[in-house]
Design an enzyme around this catalytic site. Structure first.
Site, PDB file in Angstrom:
ATOM      1  N   SER A 126       0.823  -1.220   0.000  1.00  0.00           N
ATOM      2  CA  SER A 126       0.000   0.000   0.000  1.00  0.00           C
ATOM      3  C   SER A 126       0.850   1.260   0.000  1.00  0.00           C
ATOM      4  CB  SER A 126      -0.878  -0.038   1.257  1.00  0.00           C
ATOM      5  OG  SER A 126      -1.382   1.239   1.539  1.00  0.00           O
ATOM      6  N   TYR A 151      -2.154  -0.259  10.170  1.00  0.00           N
ATOM      7  CA  TYR A 151      -2.332  -0.867   8.844  1.00  0.00           C
ATOM      8  C   TYR A 151      -1.039  -0.744   8.046  1.00  0.00           C
ATOM      9  CZ  TYR A 151      -3.765  -1.144   3.925  1.00  0.00           C
ATOM     10  OH  TYR A 151      -3.850  -1.451   2.590  1.00  0.00           O
TER      11      TYR A 151
HETATM   12  N1  LIG Z   1      -8.464  -0.463  -2.441  1.00  0.00           N
HETATM   13  C1  LIG Z   1      -7.413   0.312  -2.181  1.00  0.00           C
HETATM   14  O1  LIG Z   1      -7.469   1.541  -2.370  1.00  0.00           O
HETATM   15  C2  LIG Z   1      -6.129  -0.278  -1.672  1.00  0.00           C
HETATM   16  C3  LIG Z   1      -5.055   0.597  -1.461  1.00  0.00           C
HETATM   17  C4  LIG Z   1      -3.859   0.072  -0.981  1.00  0.00           C
HETATM   18  C5  LIG Z   1      -3.732  -1.282  -0.741  1.00  0.00           C
HETATM   19  N2  LIG Z   1      -4.803  -2.095  -0.933  1.00  0.00           N
HETATM   20  C6  LIG Z   1      -4.627  -3.531  -0.655  1.00  0.00           C
HETATM   21  O2  LIG Z   1      -5.131  -4.268  -1.750  1.00  0.00           O
HETATM   22  C7  LIG Z   1      -5.685  -5.504  -1.310  1.00  0.00           C
HETATM   23  C8  LIG Z   1      -7.103  -5.654  -1.800  1.00  0.00           C
HETATM   24  O3  LIG Z   1      -7.855  -4.540  -1.312  1.00  0.00           O
HETATM   25  P1  LIG Z   1      -9.389  -4.333  -1.628  1.00  0.00           P
HETATM   26  O4  LIG Z   1      -9.604  -2.886  -1.773  1.00  0.00           O
HETATM   27  O5  LIG Z   1      -9.822  -5.254  -2.699  1.00  0.00           O
HETATM   28  O6  LIG Z   1     -10.001  -4.772  -0.225  1.00  0.00           O
HETATM   29  P2  LIG Z   1     -11.262  -5.689   0.127  1.00  0.00           P
HETATM   30  O7  LIG Z   1     -11.463  -5.545   1.592  1.00  0.00           O
HETATM   31  O8  LIG Z   1     -12.410  -5.368  -0.764  1.00  0.00           O
HETATM   32  O9  LIG Z   1     -10.753  -7.142  -0.228  1.00  0.00           O
HETATM   33  C9  LIG Z   1      -9.993  -7.929   0.656  1.00  0.00           C
HETATM   34  C10 LIG Z   1     -10.687  -9.272   0.802  1.00  0.00           C
HETATM   35  O10 LIG Z   1      -9.864 -10.073   1.644  1.00  0.00           O
HETATM   36  C11 LIG Z   1     -10.720 -10.840   2.474  1.00  0.00           C
HETATM   37  N3  LIG Z   1      -9.959 -11.189   3.684  1.00  0.00           N
HETATM   38  C12 LIG Z   1      -9.536 -10.358   4.664  1.00  0.00           C
HETATM   39  N4  LIG Z   1      -8.882 -11.048   5.601  1.00  0.00           N
HETATM   40  C13 LIG Z   1      -8.872 -12.345   5.183  1.00  0.00           C
HETATM   41  C14 LIG Z   1      -8.354 -13.545   5.738  1.00  0.00           C
HETATM   42  N5  LIG Z   1      -7.712 -13.552   6.911  1.00  0.00           N
HETATM   43  N6  LIG Z   1      -8.526 -14.690   5.057  1.00  0.00           N
HETATM   44  C15 LIG Z   1      -9.200 -14.700   3.876  1.00  0.00           C
HETATM   45  N7  LIG Z   1      -9.733 -13.599   3.308  1.00  0.00           N
HETATM   46  C16 LIG Z   1      -9.563 -12.437   3.965  1.00  0.00           C
HETATM   47  C17 LIG Z   1     -11.910  -9.970   2.749  1.00  0.00           C
HETATM   48  O11 LIG Z   1     -13.069 -10.729   3.080  1.00  0.00           O
HETATM   49  C18 LIG Z   1     -12.063  -9.193   1.440  1.00  0.00           C
HETATM   50  O12 LIG Z   1     -13.029  -9.784   0.602  1.00  0.00           O
HETATM   51  C19 LIG Z   1      -5.523  -5.494   0.209  1.00  0.00           C
HETATM   52  O13 LIG Z   1      -4.326  -6.159   0.534  1.00  0.00           O
HETATM   53  C20 LIG Z   1      -5.401  -4.020   0.543  1.00  0.00           C
HETATM   54  O14 LIG Z   1      -4.696  -3.818   1.746  1.00  0.00           O
HETATM   55  C21 LIG Z   1      -5.993  -1.623  -1.396  1.00  0.00           C
END
Ligand SMILES: NC(=O)c1ccc[n+]([C@@H]2O[C@H](COP(=O)([O-])OP(=O)(O)OC[C@H]3O[C@@H](n4cnc5c(N)ncnc54)[C@H](O)[C@@H]3O)[C@@H](O)[C@H]2O)c1
Length: 321
Positions: A126, A151
């Site tokens: 991130s 985080y």
């Molecule tokens: N969306 C953004 O702007 C953004 C920015 C920076 C980093 N990220 C990173 O990108 C990745 C995806 O983000 P996103 O926006 O799709 O988030 P999201 O929350 O929509 O998707 C993450 C998924 O992981 C699942 N999850 C969480 N913990 C889990 C576990 N222990 N076991 C199994 N499943 C689990 C959740 O149920 C969820 O469906 C994450 O690692 C997030 O930290 C996202």
């Protein structure tokens, strides 16, 4: 190729799965479907994937991935996107971050290490790792050791764990630092969603740091394009097989401009409540994307006006369901 996508019911994971299936790959998706935000949205994303040829979904926590590995088999690529996301939630629920982003990440590394042929692991990091001490645009070469949220601390720790597995076991990995990803089917905990909900229901929106914030918003299609470029082209490493890339838009938008664009997209003005800076937030994010552009030809193409209009059109429909 046979590809594992963790967090397949999540925002980014569901799009990546769609894209890979469209290219003819086989995708196994795992997700624990937790209730950090409305699981109905996760189920709806999965419903659009389930009928597609080559897709299989297994409800599973990251921390079960090794004890249940016989259900999964082996993969050429592992795209690890499951995590406890969100900066603010880490203040109330710190252990959710340890479970998913530390222990969960380590479980994925152990799972990949156990494969007979070393798969390429592409994992989500991130922009929050840069904290408030870096000077935008952020470069991957900056030293990141001053996170302003738990985080961010877990994402830095995950990068460090990954590096150690690359160094110790030769596990090939690419970490991607995402910069504020948005779009249809997005995340309800993110500002663009909360703002839209408030604007449409005539409630005030909270504008932190009196609007003096800048974010490098990246449209979901651009993120997916970056991830699939890496998955399909593979990776070349010189020494330790671990690389980090920023993946952002390289064009930060002022918060007030963002709000005005969203107002236009939704066709309604916001009631604004101006507030001071929030704990854990950063003033500006901006990705230097030279590395991923040079290595993979990554070039974001969606501007904020188009991206927010796409989100607003979808959101108005989703609210009526
Ligand atoms: N969306 C953004 O702007 C953004 C920015 C920076 C980093 N990220 C990173 O990108 C990745 C995806 O983000 P996103 O926006 O799709 O988030 P999201 O929350 O929509 O998707 C993450 C998924 O992981 C699942 N999850 C969480 N913990 C889990 C576990 N222990 N076991 C199994 N499943 C689990 C959740 O149920 C969820 O469906 C994450 O690692 C997030 O930290 C996202």
């Amino acid at each position: 190729m046979k590809i594992l996508v963790t967090g397949a019911a999540g925002f980014i994971g569901s799009y990546v799965s769609h894209s890979l299936l469209g290219m003819g790959h086989e995708v196994t998706g795992i997700d624990c479907l937790n209730d950090y935000y409305d699981p109905a949205l996760k189920v709806a994303r999965l419903d659009s994937l389930r009928p597609l040829q080559g897709f299989e979904f297994i409800e599973m926590d990251l921390n079960e991935i090794n004890s249940r590995k016989s259900e999964l088999g082996e993969f050429e690529i592992i795209i690890h996107l499951a995590a406890q996301a969100g900066v603010r939630y880490s203040i109330q629920n710190p252990f959710a971050y340890a479970d998913s982003n530390l222990s969960g990440h380590l479980n994925v590394l152990e799972f990949a290490r156990g494969h007979a042929r070393s798969p390429l692991v592409i994992y989500a990091s991130s922009s929050s790792v840069y904290g408030n001490n870096s000077t935008p645009p952020y470069k991957e070469t900056e030293f990141v050791n001053k996170p302003v949220s738990l985080y961010a601390a877990t994402k830095i720790a995950a990068e460090a764990m990954s590096y150690s597995y690359a160094s110790l076991y030769g596990l090939r990995q690419i970490g991607l630092r995402f910069f504020t990803v948005y779009g249809p089917w997005g995340r309800p905990d993110m500002a663009y969603w909360g703002f839209s909900e408030a604007i449409l229901s005539g409630k005030p929106i909270k504008v932190f740091n009196n609007g003096k914030l800048r974010r490098d918003f990246t449209y979901i299609d651009d993120i997916v394009d970056g991830i699939t470029r890496i998955a399909t082209r593979g990776a070349h490493f010189e020494t330790v097989p671990h690389k980090i890339y920023n993946i952002g838009n390289n064009n930060p938008v002022e918060l007030m401009t963002f709000i005005e664009t969203l107002e236009t997209a939704l066709g309604k003005k916001a009631i604004k409540e101006f507030l001071p800076m929030q704990k854990g937030d950063v003033f500006e994010t901006c990705a230097d994307i030279t590395a991923i552009s040079d290595d993979y030809g990554f070039k974001p193409t969606t501007d904020i006006k188009t991206g927010l209009q796409n989100f607003a059109d979808w959101f108005l429909g989703w609210r009526e369901v």
